[in-house]
Design a protein around this motif. Structure first.
Motif, PDB file in Angstrom:
ATOM      1  N   UNK A 172       0.773  -1.205   0.088  1.00  0.00           N
ATOM      2  CA  UNK A 172      -0.183  -0.008   0.177  1.00  0.00           C
ATOM      3  C   UNK A 172       1.087   1.276   0.083  1.00  0.00           C
ATOM      4  N   UNK A 173       1.841   1.244   0.696  1.00  0.00           N
ATOM      5  CA  UNK A 173       2.982   2.330   0.734  1.00  0.00           C
ATOM      6  C   UNK A 173       3.560   2.732  -0.444  1.00  0.00           C
ATOM      7  N   UNK A 174       4.174   1.398  -0.970  1.00  0.00           N
ATOM      8  CA  UNK A 174       4.745   1.323  -2.158  1.00  0.00           C
ATOM      9  C   UNK A 174       3.839   1.722  -3.461  1.00  0.00           C
ATOM     10  N   UNK A 175       2.592   1.738  -3.277  1.00  0.00           N
ATOM     11  CA  UNK A 175       1.556   2.130  -4.403  1.00  0.00           C
ATOM     12  C   UNK A 175       1.510   3.542  -4.292  1.00  0.00           C
ATOM     13  N   UNK A 176       1.954   4.505  -3.386  1.00  0.00           N
ATOM     14  CA  UNK A 176       1.837   5.758  -3.268  1.00  0.00           C
ATOM     15  C   UNK A 176       3.137   6.412  -3.526  1.00  0.00           C
ATOM     16  N   UNK A 177       4.126   5.760  -4.168  1.00  0.00           N
ATOM     17  CA  UNK A 177       5.427   6.162  -4.077  1.00  0.00           C
ATOM     18  C   UNK A 177       5.525   6.914  -5.417  1.00  0.00           C
TER      19      UNK A 177
END
Length: 264
Positions: A172-177
């Protein structure tokens, strides 16, 4: 409701030659439909994850109307490669028995050169948006991963995208990079219509389109030895990654716009 995406399956009948410009030793091969393909092996490099990236990246591009050679599942018989003299290639073939991935070979195509071939601002913006969305690190001046065939631009080689899946943690965090590496994109200087493309592409990439694309991944490509998740759970992580990234496209859009402003 649209008909679900489907890929043809072919049987590889002849290994023609290795394409050694690729780090994972793809090959030119012929299949039982008498067409030639660029064959990507699950036994090479990053294994099935590279094939999953190739599959998702290519089919997302196709859904967006961008020119991508046809992707097919390519079945490699267990007897294939036993007569191959090169031990490295023989090991690769033996380690890739079963279902692999192949792209239709564009005979006579030439590598894209930004000095020689002019790309319109709309198409450039579409390709930059795509690569920021799928986190494709591999469309640079050094390695454009585009071909010119019959005077048209074609996108190839998406195996380096979706790099979050090599760690597969906190997706989820990686998707917002933001995707800072967009600064190296070969078409970034021409990408003047990113906001318009963002609106158009987000409307195309519905949940159904994303899910249909994810559903293409063969189950045996999702049986990872280093993962605790089931194939269905892994599929859902890919889906959630793409859905979240689409819904937060403003993050990577701003990154691309800022990077472009710094180079023009």
């Amino acid at each position: 409701m649209k008909k679900p995406i489907q890929l043809r399956t072919v049987n590889v009948t002849r290994y023609i030659a290795p394409l050694r410009e690729g780090g994972s030793l793809p090959a030119l091969a012929e299949a039982d439909d008498d067409f030639k393909y660029v064959l990507k092996f699950k036994g090479a490099g990053h294994g099935v994850k590279a094939l999953i990236a190739e599959l998702i990246g290519g089919e997302v591009a196709r859904a967006l109307g961008l020119p991508v050679p046809e992707l097919v599942f390519a079945n490699l018989d267990e007897a294939f490669g036993r007569t191959e003299a090169d031990e490295e290639i023989q090991d690769l073939l033996q380690g890739s028995q079963g279902l692999n991935l192949a792209l239709h070979y564009l005979s006579g195509a030439i590598n894209f050169d930004p000095v020689v071939t002019d790309v319109g601002e709309k198409l450039a913006s579409q390709i930059v948006w795509l690569d920021a969305f799928i986190t494709n690190v591999d469309r640079t001046f050094k390695n454009t991963n585009m071909l010119v065939w019959h005077k048209e631009l074609w996108l190839i080689d998406h195996g380096a995208c979706l790099y979050f899946h090599h760690a597969f943690t906190d997706s989820d965090t990686q998707a917002k990079v933001p995707f800072a590496l967009i600064k190296d994109h070969v078409l970034l200087p021409k990408a003047t219509q990113l906001e318009q493309v963002d609106s158009e592409f987000k409307s195309i990439l519905t949940d159904d389109v994303l899910q249909s694309t994810i559903n293409l991944i063969p189950k045996d490509w999702l049986e990872w030895q280093d993962a605790d998740q089931s194939p269905d759970e892994i599929r859902d992580i890919y889906f959630q990654f793409l859905k979240t990234r689409r819904d937060h496209s403003a993050i990577f859009l701003k990154q691309a716009q800022d990077a472009r402003a710094a180079v023009v």
